[in-house]
Design an enzyme around this catalytic site. Structure first.
Site, PDB file in Angstrom:
ATOM      1  N   LYS A 237       2.388  -0.464  14.877  1.00 28.66           N
ATOM      2  CA  LYS A 237       1.841   0.866  14.584  1.00 28.66           C
ATOM      3  C   LYS A 237       2.154   1.820  15.738  1.00 28.66           C
ATOM      4  CE  LYS A 237      -1.754  -0.357  11.235  1.00 28.66           C
ATOM      5  NZ  LYS A 237      -1.156  -0.101   9.934  1.00 28.66           N
TER       6      LYS A 237
ATOM      7  N   GLU B   7     -11.551   6.504   2.249  1.00 27.37           N
ATOM      8  CA  GLU B   7     -12.449   6.625   3.398  1.00 27.37           C
ATOM      9  C   GLU B   7     -11.668   7.403   4.461  1.00 27.37           C
ATOM     10  OE1 GLU B   7     -13.376   2.629   4.496  1.00 27.37           O
ATOM     11  OE2 GLU B   7     -15.407   3.115   5.108  1.00 27.37           O
TER      12      GLU B   7
ATOM     13  N   SER C  59      -6.741  -0.960   7.939  1.00 28.81           N
ATOM     14  CA  SER C  59      -8.034  -1.359   7.372  1.00 28.81           C
ATOM     15  C   SER C  59      -8.967  -1.933   8.428  1.00 28.81           C
ATOM     16  CB  SER C  59      -7.858  -2.352   6.226  1.00 28.81           C
ATOM     17  OG  SER C  59      -6.790  -3.205   6.443  1.00 28.81           O
TER      18      SER C  59
ATOM     19  N   HIS D  39      -8.136   5.802   4.707  1.00 31.03           N
ATOM     20  CA  HIS D  39      -8.167   4.408   4.287  1.00 31.03           C
ATOM     21  C   HIS D  39      -8.228   4.332   2.766  1.00 31.03           C
ATOM     22  CE1 HIS D  39     -10.472   0.348   4.276  1.00 31.03           C
ATOM     23  NE2 HIS D  39      -9.180   0.161   4.182  1.00 31.03           N
TER      24      HIS D  39
ATOM     25  N   ASN E  47     -15.672  -1.759   4.456  1.00 29.53           N
ATOM     26  CA  ASN E  47     -15.396  -3.156   4.783  1.00 29.53           C
ATOM     27  C   ASN E  47     -16.541  -3.822   5.546  1.00 29.53           C
ATOM     28  OD1 ASN E  47     -13.078  -3.145   3.378  1.00 29.53           O
ATOM     29  ND2 ASN E  47     -11.710  -2.966   5.130  1.00 29.53           N
TER      30      ASN E  47
ATOM     31  N   MET F 297       0.819  -1.215   0.000  1.00 30.64           N
ATOM     32  CA  MET F 297       0.000   0.000   0.000  1.00 30.64           C
ATOM     33  C   MET F 297       0.847   1.258   0.000  1.00 30.64           C
ATOM     34  SD  MET F 297      -3.092  -0.990  -0.199  1.00 30.64           S
ATOM     35  CE  MET F 297      -4.154   0.367   0.234  1.00 30.64           C
TER      36      MET F 297
HETATM   37  P1  NAD Z   1       2.815  -4.827   3.515  1.00 24.15           P
HETATM   38  O1  NAD Z   1       3.232  -5.950   4.373  1.00 24.15           O
HETATM   39  O2  NAD Z   1       2.881  -5.004   2.033  1.00 24.15           O
HETATM   40  O3  NAD Z   1       3.692  -3.541   3.832  1.00 24.15           O
HETATM   41  C1  NAD Z   1       4.006  -3.135   5.129  1.00 24.15           C
HETATM   42  C2  NAD Z   1       5.328  -2.422   5.055  1.00 24.15           C
HETATM   43  O4  NAD Z   1       5.587  -1.832   6.321  1.00 24.15           O
HETATM   44  C3  NAD Z   1       6.511  -3.353   4.747  1.00 24.15           C
HETATM   45  O5  NAD Z   1       7.273  -2.821   3.682  1.00 24.15           O
HETATM   46  C4  NAD Z   1       7.299  -3.350   6.055  1.00 24.15           C
HETATM   47  O6  NAD Z   1       8.695  -3.508   5.851  1.00 24.15           O
HETATM   48  C5  NAD Z   1       6.960  -1.975   6.593  1.00 24.15           C
HETATM   49  N1  NAD Z   1       7.175  -1.867   8.028  1.00 24.15           N
HETATM   50  C6  NAD Z   1       6.841  -2.729   8.986  1.00 24.15           C
HETATM   51  N2  NAD Z   1       7.223  -2.266  10.191  1.00 24.15           N
HETATM   52  C7  NAD Z   1       7.782  -1.061   9.974  1.00 24.15           C
HETATM   53  C8  NAD Z   1       8.354  -0.088  10.832  1.00 24.15           C
HETATM   54  N3  NAD Z   1       8.406  -0.266  12.124  1.00 24.15           N
HETATM   55  N4  NAD Z   1       8.841   1.039  10.274  1.00 24.15           N
HETATM   56  C9  NAD Z   1       8.785   1.213   8.939  1.00 24.15           C
HETATM   57  N5  NAD Z   1       8.256   0.326   8.093  1.00 24.15           N
HETATM   58  C10 NAD Z   1       7.764  -0.804   8.603  1.00 24.15           C
HETATM   59  O7  NAD Z   1       1.348  -4.438   3.978  1.00 24.15           O
HETATM   60  P2  NAD Z   1       0.212  -3.637   3.193  1.00 24.15           P
HETATM   61  O8  NAD Z   1      -0.693  -4.583   2.531  1.00 24.15           O
HETATM   62  O9  NAD Z   1       0.851  -2.553   2.409  1.00 24.15           O
HETATM   63  O10 NAD Z   1      -0.623  -3.002   4.400  1.00 24.15           O
HETATM   64  C11 NAD Z   1      -0.162  -1.890   5.099  1.00 24.15           C
HETATM   65  C12 NAD Z   1      -1.297  -1.262   5.861  1.00 24.15           C
HETATM   66  O11 NAD Z   1      -2.318  -0.881   4.936  1.00 24.15           O
HETATM   67  C13 NAD Z   1      -1.976  -2.170   6.861  1.00 24.15           C
HETATM   68  O12 NAD Z   1      -2.358  -1.415   7.963  1.00 24.15           O
HETATM   69  C14 NAD Z   1      -3.179  -2.673   6.109  1.00 24.15           C
HETATM   70  O13 NAD Z   1      -4.231  -3.053   6.968  1.00 24.15           O
HETATM   71  C15 NAD Z   1      -3.549  -1.447   5.342  1.00 24.15           C
HETATM   72  N6  NAD Z   1      -4.362  -1.684   4.139  1.00 24.15           N
HETATM   73  C16 NAD Z   1      -4.075  -2.710   3.311  1.00 24.15           C
HETATM   74  C17 NAD Z   1      -4.845  -2.913   2.184  1.00 24.15           C
HETATM   75  C18 NAD Z   1      -4.536  -4.015   1.217  1.00 24.15           C
HETATM   76  O14 NAD Z   1      -5.318  -4.261   0.304  1.00 24.15           O
HETATM   77  N7  NAD Z   1      -3.408  -4.694   1.355  1.00 24.15           N
HETATM   78  C19 NAD Z   1      -5.917  -2.039   1.917  1.00 24.15           C
HETATM   79  C20 NAD Z   1      -6.168  -0.965   2.772  1.00 24.15           C
HETATM   80  C21 NAD Z   1      -5.379  -0.807   3.889  1.00 24.15           C
END
Ligand code: NAD
Length: 738
Positions: free
Chosen positions: A421, A476, A443, A464, A514, A338
Site C-alpha cells: 500500500k 464506511e 479492511s 471501506h 468489522n 474488490m
Molecule cells: P485481491 O487480492 O483480490 O486484489 C488485489 C489486487 O491488487 C490484485 O489484482 C493485485 O494484482 C493488485 N495489486 C497488488 N499490488 C499492486 C500494485 N503494487 N499495484 C497495482 N495493483 C496491485 O484482494 P481484494 O480482496 O480485492 O482486497 C483488496 C483490498 O480491499 C484489501 O485492502 C482488502 O483488505 C480490502 N477489502 C477486501 C474485502 C473483501 O471482502 N475481500 C472487503 C473490504 C475491503
C-alpha cells in the site's frame, strides 16, 4: 388555473377531471397533511361540480408516488409523545384518529358516487397504491420503471389505509399475504395477473385508457360494496382456507421468528377482516395499526430504516461549506476482487474510471468482471445493449499511473499489506493533481497509519466497501487523524453518486462494522467451546433476527482470514488481546483440518457439490464435549449475540469512533444485518432502556465472561436514565427518552 398547490385539475370536454399530482420542489410525490387536505378538497369539489362525470388521478412526476413523507411519520410519533404528557387518557384515541385519516379519506373517494381511475405511470408505493386501490379503476403503464408495492412492513408498520382489506378482496389470500408480509414489488403485469390493476398499457396510452374506462361507463362502486360480493377463493370458511391459514402462520413464524409485530398484524387484519363487512374490516385494520405504531419495533425501524437512512444518504454528515464535487474521473488501483467491483459501481454511476493493476493483463481481467455483470444485466432485460456498452466504455484498464493525473479521487484496493500500500500511495501521489483525494479500501489497517506514507494526509481518507460491492448498500468512510473536510466531502459525494449509504467513523482497528462482526463470531467460538451444539448456535442467531448464522458467516468471510486477523491482533496488541481458546480453535480448523471456509468447500460447514446443500461439519461436535440441548437456553444464546454486538457498538461510541447513533444503527443493519426489528445495535439498547441492558449485561457477564461487563458510559447513562439518541442527539436537541 388550479387552486391547489400540489395538484393540477383539468376537466376536459367529456367532463373528466384529470387530477395531476405534482408537488413543487420535490422530486417525488409524497403524502403530507397538506396533500391529504387538498385531496379531500378535490373530492368535495368534483362531487359538487355537476359538470364532472369522473376523475382520473395521476402523477406529473416520472414516478407516481413514494408513499408517506418523513415529516408525517415523524409527526405521528411526536404527536403521541406530546399527547401522552398533555392528555394521557386520550393519547391513544388521538393516534387512532390520526391513523384513520388516510383510511377514511380513501373510503370517501371510493364512495363519492363518481368514478375515479388511478393512472399509474411509475413507481407506486404504500399509501399511494392504497389510494389507487380505492379508485374504481386502475390502469398502469407497462414501462419498466413501474413498481407497485405495499412495502410498509420493511419499516415496522403495515398497509394501514385499507391495503389489508382491499388486496385480499381482489387477489387470492395467499398472494395478498405474500405481497404485504414481504413488502416486495410487483411489475405492472404481475399486478394485473393478481387482479390488482385492470389494464396495463403503453405509457403514452395511460391517460386515454384511464379516461376511456370512465367513458365506457365504469361503475363508481367497489366490488365489496355490491350486493352478493364474494371474497376470491371463498373467504375464511372454506376447505382451501383451512389449508392456507395454518401454513401461513407457520411460514410467517419461520421467516420472522415472531420478531416483527407488523407482519403478524397483517395476518390478523386479513383473517379477521375477511369475516366482517368492509367498513368493519377497515376499523379492525385501524385498530391494529394504532397498536403496531406504538411498538418499540415500529418506532426503531422507522427511525433507522426510513428516517436515518434517508438522512445519511442525503449527506447528513457532510461538512458545511464544502462545494459539491461532480466527479469527472475516478482511479481505482488494484483490479482484484474488490477493485473490479468498485470500478463497476463507479461506471454504473456514469463516472469514467481508470482501473490500474500491476500489468495490463491483471487490469483487463478486472474489467472482465464488469463485462460479465453487464452481459448478465442485458440478458435479464435490466440494461439495454447501448447502456451496457456505454457503461463498459467508461472503464479503462491501465498499468500506467500517469493516467491518474486528471483524477478527482483515487481508491486503492491492492493487497492488504502495509508495504504494498505504501508503494502504491507514493506512486499515485507522484501524479495525482493537487486537491484530489486518495482513499484506501483497507479492511484492517488503520487509516492514520497508512496516511503516514502520504505527503498530503489531509487529502487521505478511508472508503471501506463491503462485499459483494454491487449488492451491499453500505460504505464506511473512515477519518484519519489528519483527514480534512474536503476529503470527507468528496468521499461522501462519491458515495452518494454510487447510491450507497455512508456512515462516517473515526479511525480504529476494524473500524465500526468489522469490530462488531468480530464480536458476533467470537461469541459463537465461546459457545462452541462451551459445548453448545453447533446447530443451536446457528438457529439461535437466526431466531434473534440475524440473517446469517455466525458460523456460516465465518465460512463466507474465510476462516483463514479470521486466523490472520487474530495473529495480526496478537502481533500489534500483544497476547492478552486475543482469547487463547479462540486462537486454538481457529488455528486447529485452518492449520490442522485445512478448513478455510466456503472457498475450499470445508469450513464450519461442509459444502458438497450442488444441488446438495451445505451442512454443519460433523467433526465440529468432536472438538468439545457437547451439552445436551435441554441444558442450553435458546433465549440466552439469542441475548448473548445481540448484547455482545450492541456492547461493542456502545464501546465505539464511548471511544468517540462513532459520534452519531444513526450511523451505528444504520451501519449495523446494512453492514451485517443486525436484527432489523431492533432498529440497529444502539436502538436495541435504547429500545429496552439502558438500565435494563446494563442489568442484562451484568447477568451475562457473571456466566459468560467479562466481555459482557457494562462499560462506564453505559452505567452512567443507566443511572441518569439517558438514551443514546438523547445523549448523543444527532439533531442537536435533546429528544425525550424513547
Ligand atoms: P485481491 O487480492 O483480490 O486484489 C488485489 C489486487 O491488487 C490484485 O489484482 C493485485 O494484482 C493488485 N495489486 C497488488 N499490488 C499492486 C500494485 N503494487 N499495484 C497495482 N495493483 C496491485 O484482494 P481484494 O480482496 O480485492 O482486497 C483488496 C483490498 O480491499 C484489501 O485492502 C482488502 O483488505 C480490502 N477489502 C477486501 C474485502 C473483501 O471482502 N475481500 C472487503 C473490504 C475491503
Amino acid at each position: 388555473m388550479s387552486t391547489y398547490k400540489n395538484f393540477n385539475v383539468d376537466t376536459d370536454a367529456d367532463g373528466i377531471a384529470l387530477v395531476t399530482w405534482d408537488m413543487p420542489e420535490k422530486s417525488m410525490n409524497v403524502f403530507t397533511v397538506e396533500v391529504m387536505d387538498e385531496i379531500e378538497a378535490i373530492v368535495d369539489a368534483t362531487v359538487a361540480d355537476s359538470a364532472v362525470k369522473g376523475v382520473v388521478f395521476t402523477s406529473g412526476k416520472s414516478s407516481f408516488s413514494g408513499g408517506a413523507d418523513l415529516t408525517m411519520i415523524k409527526g405521528m410519533f411526536s404527536m403521541l409523545e406530546a399527547e401522552k404528557v398533555k392528555d394521557p387518557a386520550n393519547a391513544v384515541q388521538k393516534l387512532f384518529d390520526a391513523a384513520g385519516r388516510m383510511t377514511w379519506l380513501w373510503r370517501k373517494i371510493e364512495t363519492n358516487g363518481k368514478p375515479w381511475v388511478s393512472a399509474i405511470n411509475g413507481t407506486c408505493m404504500g399509501g399511494a397504491f392504497e389510494l389507487s386501490l380505492a379508485c374504481h379503476g386502475r390502469v398502469a403503464s407497462n414501462a419498466k420503471s413501474v413498481k407497485i408495492a405495499l412495502p410498509e412492513v420493511k419499516v415496522g408498520i403495515f398497509p394501514g389505509a385499507g391495503g389489508t382489506q382491499r388486496v385480499p378482496r381482489l387477489a387470492n389470500a395467499q398472494d395478498a399475504l405474500q405481497m404485504m408480509t414481504t413488502g416486495s414489488s410487483l411489475t405492472a403485469s404481475r399486478a394485473k395477473a393478481m387482479n390488482l390493476v385492470h389494464q396495463v398499457v403503453e405509457p403514452d396510452q395511460l391517460i386515454p385508457a384511464a379516461k376511456q374506462m370512465i367513458k365506457d361507463g365504469l361503475k363508481p362502486v367497489a366490488p365489496w360494496d355490491e350486493k352478493g360480493f364474494k371474497v376470491p377463493g371463498g373467504g375464511i370458511w372454506t376447505p382451501a382456507a383451512a389449508q392456507l391459514w395454518p401454513a401461513a402462520s407457520a411460514i410467517l413464524r419461520r421467516e420472522t421468528s415472531g420478531n416483527y409485530p407488523a407482519a403478524l398484524a397483517i395476518l390478523k387484519c386479513v383473517y379477521e377482516g375477511l369475516q366482517v363487512p368492509f367498513d368493519t374490516g377497515l376499523r379492525i385494520e385501524q385498530r391494529y395499526f394504532t397498536q403496531v405504531v406504538q411498538t418499540t419495533e415500529a418506532f426503531s425501524m422507522i427511525r433507522s430504516l426510513f428516517v436515518s437512512m434517508q438522512e445519511l444518504g442525503k449527506g447528513a454528515r457532510r461538512p458545511a461549506g464544502q462545494p459539491k464535487t461532480q466527479l469527472k474521473h475516478v482511479g481505482v488501483v488494484g483490479a482484484g476482487f474488490m477493485g473490479a467491483s468498485i470500478a463497476y459501481v463507479t461506471a454504473a454511476a456514469g463516472i469514467p474510471v481508470t482501473l490500474i493493476d500491476r500489468d495490463m493483463e491483471a487490469a483487463s481481467k478486472g474489467k472482465t468482471h464488469s463485462e460479465g455483470l453487464v452481459a448478465g444485466a442485458i440478458s435479464k432485460g435490466k440494461l439495454t445493449k447501448e447502456d451496457g456498452e456505454k457503461l463498459l466504455s467508461l472503464i479503462t484498464p491501465s498499468d500506467d499511473y500517469t493516467s491518474l493525473s486528471t483524477a478527482d479521487l483515487v481508491i486503492e484496493a491492492v493487497f492488504e499489506d502495509r508495504d504494498v500500500k505504501k508503494a502504491v500511495i507514493e506512486k499515485v501521489e507522484a501524479v495525482l493533481p493537487e486537491g484530489a483525494i486518495f482513499a484506501s479500501n483497507t479492511s484492517t489497517l488503520p487509516i492514520t497509519g497508512l496516511a503516514g506514507n502520504s505527503k498530503r494526509p489531509v487529502d487521505f481518507i478511508g472508503i471501506h466497501f463491503f462485499s459483494p460491492v454491487e449488492k451491499m448498500m453500505l460504505t464506511e468512510v473512515i477519518l484519519g487523524k489528519q483527514t480534512g473536510d474536503k476529503a470527507l466531502a468528496v468521499a461522501l459525494d462519491y458515495v452518494a453518486a454510487i447510491k450507497k449509504t455512508p456512515i462516517v467513523v473515526n479511525d480504529t482497528r476494524g473500524f465500526f462494522v468489522n469490530r462488531c462482526v468480530l464480536r458476533y463470531m467470537a461469541e459463537s467460538y465461546d459457545m462452541l467451546i462451551e459445548g453448545v451444539p453447533p446447530v443451536m448456535i446457528e438457529n439461535a442467531a437466526k431466531f434473534a433476527g440475524m440473517p446469517v448464522g455466525p458460523l456460516s458467516l465465518n465460512d463466507e468471510v474465510a476462516i483463514d482470514l479470521s486466523l490472520k486477523i487474530l495473529k495480526a491482533t496478537v502481533a500489534d496488541l500483544g497476547e492478552q488481546a486475543v482469547d487463547p481458546r479462540h486462537m486454538e480453535l481457529v488455528s486447529r480448523l485452518v492449520e490442522k483440518e485445512e478448513r478455510f471456509g466456503r472457498k475450499n468447500g470445508k469450513g464450519f460447514y461442509d459444502y458438497p457439490p450442488k444441488p446438495a446443500k451445505k451442512s454443519l461439519w460433523p467433526g465440529l461436535k468432536d472438538l468439545y464435549p457437547q451439552k445436551a440441548a435441554d441444558e442450553v437456553s435458546m433465549k440466552t444464546l439469542q441475548q448473548r449475540f445481540l448484547a455482545t454486538i450492541a456492547l461493542e457498538a456502545a464501546r465505539t461510541v464511548e471511544e468517540g469512533i462513532v459520534t452519531d447513533p444513526r450511523e451505528a444503527d444504520v451501519g449495523s443493519i446494512l453492514g451485517f444485518g443486525f436484527a432489523p426489528y431492533t432498529g440497529g445495535a444502539l436502538s436495541y439498547i435504547d429500545g429496552m432502556g439502558v438500565k435494563t441492558f446494563v442489568e442484562l449485561c451484568e447477568k451475562l457477564s457473571a456466566s459468560y465472561g467479562p466481555h459482557f461487563k457494562p462499560t462506564p458510559l453505559l452505567r452512567e447513562m443507566a443511572e441518569k436514565g439517558e438514551t443514546f439518541y438523547g445523549r448523543f442527539d444527532p439533531y442537536g436537541q435533546v429528544e425525550k427518552a424513547a
